[in-house]
Scaffold this motif. Structure first.
Motif, PDB file in Angstrom:
ATOM      1  N   PHE A 134       0.808  -1.234   0.000  1.00  0.00           N
ATOM      2  CA  PHE A 134       0.000   0.000   0.000  1.00  0.00           C
ATOM      3  C   PHE A 134       0.842   1.285   0.000  1.00  0.00           C
ATOM      4  O   PHE A 134       0.281   2.372   0.056  1.00  0.00           O
ATOM      5  N   ARG A 135       2.154   1.150  -0.022  1.00  0.00           N
ATOM      6  CA  ARG A 135       2.997   2.340   0.208  1.00  0.00           C
ATOM      7  C   ARG A 135       2.746   3.465  -0.788  1.00  0.00           C
ATOM      8  O   ARG A 135       2.845   4.633  -0.444  1.00  0.00           O
ATOM      9  N   LEU A 136       2.447   3.096  -2.030  1.00  0.00           N
ATOM     10  CA  LEU A 136       2.272   4.138  -3.047  1.00  0.00           C
ATOM     11  C   LEU A 136       0.803   4.399  -3.360  1.00  0.00           C
ATOM     12  O   LEU A 136       0.480   5.173  -4.265  1.00  0.00           O
ATOM     13  N   ASP A 137      -0.097   3.784  -2.612  1.00  0.00           N
ATOM     14  CA  ASP A 137      -1.533   4.030  -2.788  1.00  0.00           C
ATOM     15  C   ASP A 137      -1.824   5.468  -2.346  1.00  0.00           C
ATOM     16  O   ASP A 137      -1.518   5.843  -1.205  1.00  0.00           O
ATOM     17  N   PRO A 138      -2.424   6.281  -3.216  1.00  0.00           N
ATOM     18  CA  PRO A 138      -2.685   7.679  -2.827  1.00  0.00           C
ATOM     19  C   PRO A 138      -3.626   7.808  -1.635  1.00  0.00           C
ATOM     20  O   PRO A 138      -3.643   8.851  -0.970  1.00  0.00           O
ATOM     21  N   ASP A 139      -4.394   6.757  -1.340  1.00  0.00           N
ATOM     22  CA  ASP A 139      -5.307   6.800  -0.189  1.00  0.00           C
ATOM     23  C   ASP A 139      -4.692   6.193   1.069  1.00  0.00           C
ATOM     24  O   ASP A 139      -5.405   5.906   2.039  1.00  0.00           O
ATOM     25  N   VAL A 140      -3.398   5.943   1.013  1.00  0.00           N
ATOM     26  CA  VAL A 140      -2.704   5.385   2.185  1.00  0.00           C
ATOM     27  C   VAL A 140      -1.502   6.286   2.498  1.00  0.00           C
ATOM     28  O   VAL A 140      -0.598   6.419   1.674  1.00  0.00           O
ATOM     29  N   PRO A 141      -1.483   6.920   3.688  1.00  0.00           N
ATOM     30  CA  PRO A 141      -0.311   7.735   4.021  1.00  0.00           C
ATOM     31  C   PRO A 141       0.912   6.857   4.280  1.00  0.00           C
ATOM     32  O   PRO A 141       0.792   5.731   4.771  1.00  0.00           O
ATOM     33  N   LEU A 142       2.069   7.375   3.923  1.00  0.00           N
ATOM     34  CA  LEU A 142       3.354   6.692   4.148  1.00  0.00           C
ATOM     35  C   LEU A 142       4.089   7.544   5.185  1.00  0.00           C
ATOM     36  O   LEU A 142       4.453   8.690   4.901  1.00  0.00           O
ATOM     37  N   VAL A 143       4.297   6.980   6.362  1.00  0.00           N
ATOM     38  CA  VAL A 143       4.590   7.854   7.511  1.00  0.00           C
ATOM     39  C   VAL A 143       5.918   7.518   8.200  1.00  0.00           C
ATOM     40  O   VAL A 143       6.236   6.350   8.455  1.00  0.00           O
ATOM     41  N   VAL A 144       6.653   8.569   8.490  1.00  0.00           N
ATOM     42  CA  VAL A 144       7.820   8.516   9.376  1.00  0.00           C
ATOM     43  C   VAL A 144       7.556   9.591  10.431  1.00  0.00           C
ATOM     44  O   VAL A 144       7.590  10.784  10.115  1.00  0.00           O
ATOM     45  N   PRO A 145       7.223   9.228  11.641  1.00  0.00           N
ATOM     46  CA  PRO A 145       6.714  10.210  12.598  1.00  0.00           C
ATOM     47  C   PRO A 145       7.589  11.453  12.785  1.00  0.00           C
ATOM     48  O   PRO A 145       7.060  12.550  12.961  1.00  0.00           O
ATOM     49  N   GLU A 146       8.905  11.319  12.720  1.00  0.00           N
ATOM     50  CA  GLU A 146       9.761  12.506  12.882  1.00  0.00           C
ATOM     51  C   GLU A 146       9.618  13.476  11.705  1.00  0.00           C
ATOM     52  O   GLU A 146      10.006  14.641  11.802  1.00  0.00           O
TER      53      GLU A 146
END
Ligand code: 2RA
Length: 367
Positions: free
Chosen positions: A116-128
């Motif tokens: 799902f990493r590149l799905d526009p409806d799924v955020p790809l997150v690194v909290p910092e």
């Protein structure tokens, strides 16, 4: 004490704020899963029940988390009953099938596969870097980046916030644990086979000695470096190289960022290293970069070459931060920095970032 599926987690949105959120760890018996259980045991205990889930083959095993033995359950729709957050560390096709099922049952999924990493409806997150993105999740899924991107992006996010990133040229030096247990077993057995021999002195001698024991790698990894990680994509690029490009763009919110990566496997058990040429919109200084990096959460600067101080995977393994050294301003470009970066690919590169995202989501639920 042994605990298993208690069935006590009955509440949904209505009572969430009144209790600790319940967590499922899907893929609990894998290499990243076991690091994750250690991390969950070390960090602030924000979770109610922690339910451990794996394939039917591993069901019934008992694993320790938070000092308690917990029985592993087989993956099924029912294991998501009452679960608020579900961490997935399973192959892409398993996530693709089961993450939407968990989300449909009301859990927020934090997924460490590439599904799902590149799905526009799924955020790809690194909290910092982009914790805010985790709040908008139309599919109920938040994706965790690939370990190679994660090993550098916290440091680059901090520099980007100050200088404005315009281009990245990256070479990775990736540890064999990125290729799973098979990768680790292969390096260990190859090292045992070459130890005490004269191998590595004539063309092809290591390859002949290894025969068909190459494991998941296309060439011997002991006494060698292998310019390949991932699978073949168009025009000779590897999937790993495309992940560095696509994921960096998405996390930093820079869809037009120029990124070139060459991914290389090296005989290191755990901790990915990267050399990074980072070009910015504005002029840079080494002192400025040091200051930015030293105050960035999750980054440690280790940069005194005169004293022999720079990060190496052997020193960084088992730690949480992104370590940065060899910071130089490019000799021919006052807007570019050269960096050497190391990060534990199983911790910040996988399990730790997953846990941090889940904590952001849990914070929302209990706010
Ligand atoms: C590797 N980055 O090191 C991959 C694992 N996700 O092979």
């Amino acid at each position: 004490m042994t605990t298993s599926f208690s069935g006590t987690a009955t509440g949904r949105v209505g009572d969430r704020a009144a209790r600790k959120p319940h967590l499922a760890v899907v893929g609990a018996t894998g290499a990243v899963g076991s690091v994750l259980l250690g991390i969950l045991s070390e960090r602030a205990d924000i979770w109610g029940e922690i339910r451990l889930v794996a394939s039917a083959r591993s069901a019934g095993r008992k694993l320790t988390v938070r000092g308690e033995e917990v029985e592993v359950l087989a993956l099924s729709e029912e294991v998501f009953d009452g679960i608020d957050v579900a961490m997935f560390d399973v192959p892409d096709e398993v996530s693709a099938q089961w993450a939407p099922i968990a989300a449909a049952k009301g859990a927020v999924v934090v997924d460490n596969s590439a599904a799902f990493r590149l799905d526009p409806d799924v955020p790809l997150v690194v909290p910092e870097v982009n914790a805010h993105a985790a709040r908008v999740r139309p599919r109920g899924i938040v994706a965790n980046p690939n370990c190679t991107t994660l090993s550098m992006i916290v440091a680059l996010g901090a520099l980007h916030a100050e200088y404005g990133l315009s281009e990245l040229i990256v070479s990775s030096y990736q540890a064999v644990s990125g290729a799973g247990k098979d990768g680790v077993d292969t390096l260990r057995s190859q090292l045992a086979a070459v130890s005490g021999t004269e191998l590595g002195t004539t063309p092809g001698d290591v390859r002949r000695a290894m025969g068909d024991t190459l494991g998941p790698f296309p060439a011997p990894v002991a006494l060698n470096v292998v310019p390949w990680a991932g699978s073949l994509r168009e025009d000779g690029w590897s999937s790993e190289e495309l992940k560095v490009r696509d994921e960096s763009r998405k996390i930093l919110g820079l869809p037009g960022l120029r990124v070139t990566a060459t991914c290389v496997r090296v005989p290191v058990i755990t901790t990915h290293s990267l050399t990074v040429h980072a070009r910015f919109e504005n002029e840079v200084t080494v002192a400025g970069a040091h200051e930015i990096l030293a105050s960035a959460p999750g980054v440690v600067v280790c940069d005194d070459p005169e004293a022999g101080e720079f990060p190496t995977p052997a020193d960084v393994v088992g730690t949480d931060p992104t370590w940065v050294g060899r910071v130089r301003r490019s000799l021919d470009d006052p807007r570019a920095l050269e960096l050497f970066v190391c990060g534990d690919n199983l911790r910040k590169g996988a399990a730790l970032n997953t846990a941090q995202i889940a904590e952001v989501v849990a914070g929302e639920m209990t706010a």
